[in-house]
Design a protein around this motif. Structure first.
Motif, PDB file in Angstrom:
ATOM      1  N   GLY A 287       0.816  -1.203   0.000  1.00 12.46           N
ATOM      2  CA  GLY A 287       0.000   0.000   0.000  1.00 12.46           C
ATOM      3  C   GLY A 287       0.851   1.255   0.000  1.00 12.46           C
ATOM      4  N   THR A 289       2.448   4.305  -1.667  1.00 12.75           N
ATOM      5  CA  THR A 289       2.095   5.071  -2.866  1.00 12.75           C
ATOM      6  C   THR A 289       3.218   6.055  -3.173  1.00 12.75           C
ATOM      7  N   LEU A 290       3.218   6.556  -4.401  1.00 12.78           N
ATOM      8  CA  LEU A 290       4.243   7.537  -4.791  1.00 12.78           C
ATOM      9  C   LEU A 290       4.115   8.790  -3.925  1.00 12.78           C
ATOM     10  N   GLU A 291       2.866   9.152  -3.574  1.00 13.11           N
ATOM     11  CA  GLU A 291       2.653  10.330  -2.720  1.00 13.11           C
ATOM     12  C   GLU A 291       3.287  10.123  -1.353  1.00 13.11           C
ATOM     13  N   LYS A 292       3.051   8.940  -0.754  1.00 12.28           N
ATOM     14  CA  LYS A 292       3.604   8.655   0.579  1.00 12.28           C
ATOM     15  C   LYS A 292       5.126   8.675   0.557  1.00 12.28           C
ATOM     16  N   HIS A 304       2.324   9.716 -13.458  1.00 10.78           N
ATOM     17  CA  HIS A 304       1.044   9.023 -13.678  1.00 10.78           C
ATOM     18  C   HIS A 304       0.641   9.051 -15.153  1.00 10.78           C
ATOM     19  N   THR A 330       6.661   0.260  -6.630  1.00  7.69           N
ATOM     20  CA  THR A 330       5.426   1.028  -6.394  1.00  7.69           C
ATOM     21  C   THR A 330       4.723   1.298  -7.718  1.00  7.69           C
ATOM     22  N   ASP A 333       3.164  -1.854  -8.837  1.00  6.96           N
ATOM     23  CA  ASP A 333       1.962  -2.122  -8.035  1.00  6.96           C
ATOM     24  C   ASP A 333       0.757  -1.377  -8.626  1.00  6.96           C
ATOM     25  N   ILE A 334       1.005  -0.139  -9.109  1.00  7.36           N
ATOM     26  CA  ILE A 334      -0.074   0.655  -9.728  1.00  7.36           C
ATOM     27  C   ILE A 334      -0.514  -0.021 -11.037  1.00  7.36           C
TER      28      ILE A 334
END
Length: 581
Positions: A287, A289-292, A304, A330, A333-334
């Protein structure tokens, strides 16, 4: 269980604990500044922290406990795992057959209390306590672990011979060595270490943990258990016990208390024996994410947009240990949906991913990156991940794959996004081929995040700015910070560096006196559009490519670092540490 400002105000007013004028001023501040009245009273030193907590407890109708002189038995302490106790400031201190007493700082944290209730099956009695009490009890975790480790070493070392003339398998399976290795691993997991280094010396064995990218001395062990520890780790990793002259690589997995941790083991012969390095990979930390990870704004939009393309190359660059593989996983994963076939060639396979066909390269039998990639292309893949582009042959195969309708993800060791393009051309690729296949280049580093419990505000002096100005173009960085969406508000009305609030590390119990906790990425994202393609085909120098990318809105790694420093995520010292070349 929330205490409203008005409620606390009325209660203190009735109790005449604070002069009415001072209380009214503090209350007005709390209403205007949208802050808790209790926090303001503490800041202004109008009330003692213990007294305030006692008031909270009285208003809420829960007991108040002072644990500052208490010693909690280790078995009760361990009911609430240390990471949870530290994160949520909640500790177990008393227990009987039906009930468990918890001391906490935040009476609103019902979620954590529910988690402990479900985990223990006991009736929970919550009590309020002071910050000092919590810190005293948190120190006891460390003591209980150290004491446990000390006892284990003391009791078990004497039972282990030096191992040289003994049956190594027997020593490795013996209880004393199993206990020592298990405790060493448990210690590393609790401290959230990413690597364990076991280094035999002439007189002792040194154990070091890498935490947030920095190595720390963890403990020293007696020399006589050296052979036992090495044998135990070899048994766990399925390696040859009687091989001491050549390097060996292996892996094993531990599942404990809902945690699944994978260990990648490397054993290297050195002068005083064999050095072991174990990389810890938490398989539960899905879980992500690129943001995290710290990628945001315009750069995140580009990534993206580009990963949705059916073909081309996405390159992630940076030195070893800068989080490149995590970024690639990551992204995978997306992209990992039932409609696509994702295949990888890696060395080594870091994380196991469901529905992804992962191939470990094995050079001894000729399975190199290039050979693996060539075979993969016959496996009808949609997305290919190549662990690293190391040579011309792998590069040519990757470009060929990108040209023939595949999306190729890979990594390279370069210092910046723009420097990647001449590097690929130097490796033998034709400039026009590079221009037409590379979609986006992400360059990154990892910085340590400031501990949010103890970070301290400060403003830079003229002298500090002059030193910083020797390494960076601080005037242009300031302009970028002013325009960035995440710092625009913070920069409102500020025109110079001297006016900006920055943060420095201090160190407290929560971060083990390091001043930092966890890591975050700093990034630069270079998109290859039509203009950039033209520049690459003409072999434009790195500086020119970078200038053109910045005109189109690219934020460099250094600028991204300073944006994160202004946001209080990291410190200027960390940016200097990871970006100075």
């Amino acid at each position: 269980m929330r205490i409203e400002n008005k409620q606390l105000y009325e209660f203190i007013k009735d109790s005449e604990l604070i002069k009415t004028e001072e209380l009214d001023l503090a209350y007005n501040d709390s209403q205007n500044g949208n802050k808790r009245l209790g926090e303001i009273l503490l800041e202004k030193k109008l009330v003692d922290e213990v007294k305030l907590r006692e008031l909270y407890a009285y208003i809420l109708g829960v007991p108040f406990v002072d644990l500052s002189k208490e010693i909690v038995p280790a078995d009760i302490l361990q009911i609430v795992p240390e990471p949870i106790a530290k994160k949520y400031k909640i500790v177990a201190f008393e227990k009987n057959a039906q009930e468990l007493k918890l001391a906490m700082l935040n009476p609103e944290d019902i979620q954590t209390v529910d988690f402990i209730r479900k985990k223990t099956g006991l009736k929970i009695i919550t009590c309020l306590t002071s910050e000092n009490s919590i810190n005293v009890i948190l120190k006891q975790y460390e003591k209980s672990l150290k004491a446990e480790f000390g006892d284990i070493i003391e009791k078990n070392s004497s039972e282990v011979g030096d191992g040289e003339d003994e049956d190594l398998e027997k020593v490795a399976q013996g209880l004393p060595i199993i206990r020592i290795v298990d405790t060493l691993i448990k210690h590393a997991i609790l401290q959230e270490a990413s690597d364990i280094h076991i280094e035999p010396d002439e007189k002792e064995i040194r154990v070091r943990y890498r935490i947030d990218g920095i190595l720390h001395d963890a403990m020293t062990l007696p020399k006589q258990i050296k052979h036992g520890i090495i044998a135990r780790i070899k048994v766990l990793s399925n390696l040859k016990l009687d091989e001491h002259r050549v390097p060996q690589d292996g892996r094993f997995k531990i599942e404990k208390e809902g945690m699944k941790i994978s260990f990648r083991v490397s054993i290297l012969p050195i002068f005083d024996g064999e050095k072991i390095v174990m990389r810890l990979l938490n398989e539960n930390s899905k879980g992500l994410t690129l943001e995290k990870m710290g990628l945001g704004g315009f750069g995140l939009e580009i990534v993206h947009r580009q990963i949705k393309k059916p073909n081309g190359m996405i390159l992630v660059t940076g030195p070893t240990g800068s989080g490149k593989t995590t970024t690639l996983y990551t992204i995978m994963d997306i992209l990992n949906t039932p409609e696509v076939n994702i295949s990888t060639v890696e060395d080594p396979v870091e994380y196991r991913m469901p529905r992804v066909n992962q191939t470990q390269i094995y050079t001894k039998v000729g399975l190199t990156f290039a050979a693996g990639l060539r075979a993969l292309l016959r496996q009808d893949p949609d997305i290919i991940m190549v662990g690293e582009i190391r040579d011309q042959e792998t590069l040519e195969m990757a470009i060929h794959a990108a040209l023939t309708g595949h999306l190729v993800l890979s990594t390279l060791h370069t210092n910046s996004a723009a420097a990647t393009l001449p590097r690929i051309i130097d490796m033998g690729a034709e400039p026009f081929m590079v221009a037409s296949t590379v979609n986006v280049i992400i360059a990154q580093r990892l910085v340590r995040k400031l501990c949010q419990d103890c970070k301290k505000e400060y403003k830079m002096t003229a002298k500090e700015l002059a030193i910083l100005g020797d390494s960076y173009d601080i005037a242009s960085i300031l302009e970028v910070i002013k325009k960035n969406d995440s710092t625009k508000e913070l920069m409102s009305g500020k025109t110079s560096w001297e006016e900006i609030t920055l943060y420095k590390s201090v160190g407290c119990e929560q971060c083990g006196n390091e001043g930092y906790r966890g890591r975050n990425g700093i990034y630069e994202v270079l998109e290859v559009d039509a203009d950039m393609e033209k520049m690459i085909s003409q072999k434009a120098p790195t500086e020119e490519v970078e200038r053109a990318a910045k005109k189109k809105g690219m934020v460099t790694m250094v600028e991204d670092g300073f944006i994160k420093a202004v946001n209080g995520i990291t410190s200027i010292e960390e940016i200097l540490r990871v970006t100075k070349e």
